[in-house]
Scaffold this active site. Sequence first.
Site, PDB file in Angstrom:
ATOM      1  N   GLY A  35       0.843  -1.200   0.000  1.00 43.45           N
ATOM      2  CA  GLY A  35       0.000   0.000   0.000  1.00 43.45           C
ATOM      3  C   GLY A  35       0.877   1.249   0.000  1.00 43.45           C
ATOM      4  O   GLY A  35       0.699   2.156  -0.815  1.00 43.45           O
ATOM      5  N   HIS A  36       1.863   1.280   0.926  1.00 44.95           N
ATOM      6  CA  HIS A  36       2.783   2.434   0.959  1.00 44.95           C
ATOM      7  C   HIS A  36       3.536   2.555  -0.370  1.00 44.95           C
ATOM      8  O   HIS A  36       3.712   3.643  -0.901  1.00 44.95           O
ATOM      9  CB  HIS A  36       3.846   2.242   2.053  1.00 44.95           C
ATOM     10  CG  HIS A  36       3.322   2.281   3.451  1.00 44.95           C
ATOM     11  ND1 HIS A  36       3.365   1.197   4.290  1.00 44.95           N
ATOM     12  CD2 HIS A  36       2.764   3.280   4.160  1.00 44.95           C
ATOM     13  CE1 HIS A  36       2.864   1.527   5.456  1.00 44.95           C
ATOM     14  NE2 HIS A  36       2.484   2.773   5.417  1.00 44.95           N
ATOM     15  N   ASP A 151      -7.237   5.123   5.444  1.00 47.51           N
ATOM     16  CA  ASP A 151      -7.482   6.085   6.517  1.00 47.51           C
ATOM     17  C   ASP A 151      -8.285   7.240   5.915  1.00 47.51           C
ATOM     18  O   ASP A 151      -7.791   8.366   5.812  1.00 47.51           O
ATOM     19  CB  ASP A 151      -6.150   6.572   7.097  1.00 47.51           C
ATOM     20  CG  ASP A 151      -5.383   5.433   7.732  1.00 47.51           C
ATOM     21  OD1 ASP A 151      -5.833   4.919   8.761  1.00 47.51           O
ATOM     22  OD2 ASP A 151      -4.348   5.028   7.170  1.00 47.51           O
ATOM     23  N   SER A 187       0.163  -1.704   8.216  1.00 47.84           N
ATOM     24  CA  SER A 187       1.368  -2.103   8.956  1.00 47.84           C
ATOM     25  C   SER A 187       0.995  -3.024  10.110  1.00 47.84           C
ATOM     26  O   SER A 187       1.758  -3.909  10.488  1.00 47.84           O
ATOM     27  CB  SER A 187       2.078  -0.870   9.501  1.00 47.84           C
ATOM     28  OG  SER A 187       2.378  -0.002   8.441  1.00 47.84           O
TER      29      SER A 187
END
Length: 281
Positions: A35-36, A151, A187
């Site tokens: 994702g990051h 988020d 994470s």
Amino acid sequence: MNIYTNSDSLSLALSTYRDNKKIGFVPTMGALHKGHLSLVQRALQENDWVVVSIFVNPTQFDNAGDLEKYPRTLKEDIGLLSSLKGTILVFTPEISDIYPKKVVSKQFDYGGIEFEMEGKHRKGHFDGVGTIVSFLFKIVQPNFAYFGEKDFQQLQIIKKLVQLEKFQVEIVGCPIIREKNGLAMSSRNKRLSKEQFEKAAMISKTLEEVRKKFKTHTISQLNELVKERFLSNDSIELEYFEIVNEKNLKTAKRKHKKNTYRGFIAAFAGPVRLIDNMPLN
Ligand code: PAF
């Protein structure tokens, strides 16, 4: 790829990099996953240089155990970033650099969205996020900053922060990246056992079911349905499920044709708190 461990050295380096170039920024708390990396890759495509910060920000945790257990995998993170093509500046500051006197947040008035969902369950969380992101924006002064939609509430908070503090940055929201079983990448997934990892797939499956039934069911029927799904599952514990109006993040009681809605879940797999969300119409 260069690594900067304090804000003075990063600022100095950026002053030479800036010179009519576009700077992209991806703030993270490390323990990087795909994702990051998707955010960093997008930033690399759209900018000349990309800064990735890795800092586990204490003021956004309302639970000391969660902060202590938050995965820290700096060596692996650097390895993942150096596998990408393009110029990346990694910023890994010490706590004393960000919080020289006291480890406390500033307070922000985000116009009410800070009191919904995560704000109800994690007191002071968004003040902590606003404090660190403001600090980072002031040093990096990026043209574009990239945040994941996992988020989603944080993304809206950051957009509001940019207006409040008049930062000259464009905020780019990027889609949630999922594991094969549908679990949103996070994470915190690193803390799940194999069994919890498999069972936690029910979070996104439930949201998917809500999405499919959104047209034909009322909101209270959908609220009941989600409660039932979690009651009949003994490994994942629901903290909250909410259908909210995407514009103001207020809980929806009934549907209006003009509005767009999103479903949000926070749930625990053992001690590990997971969140996910999905557009519904
Ligand atoms: O989303 C995160 O990882 C964090 O909240 C952020 C934006 C890096 C601030 O610490």
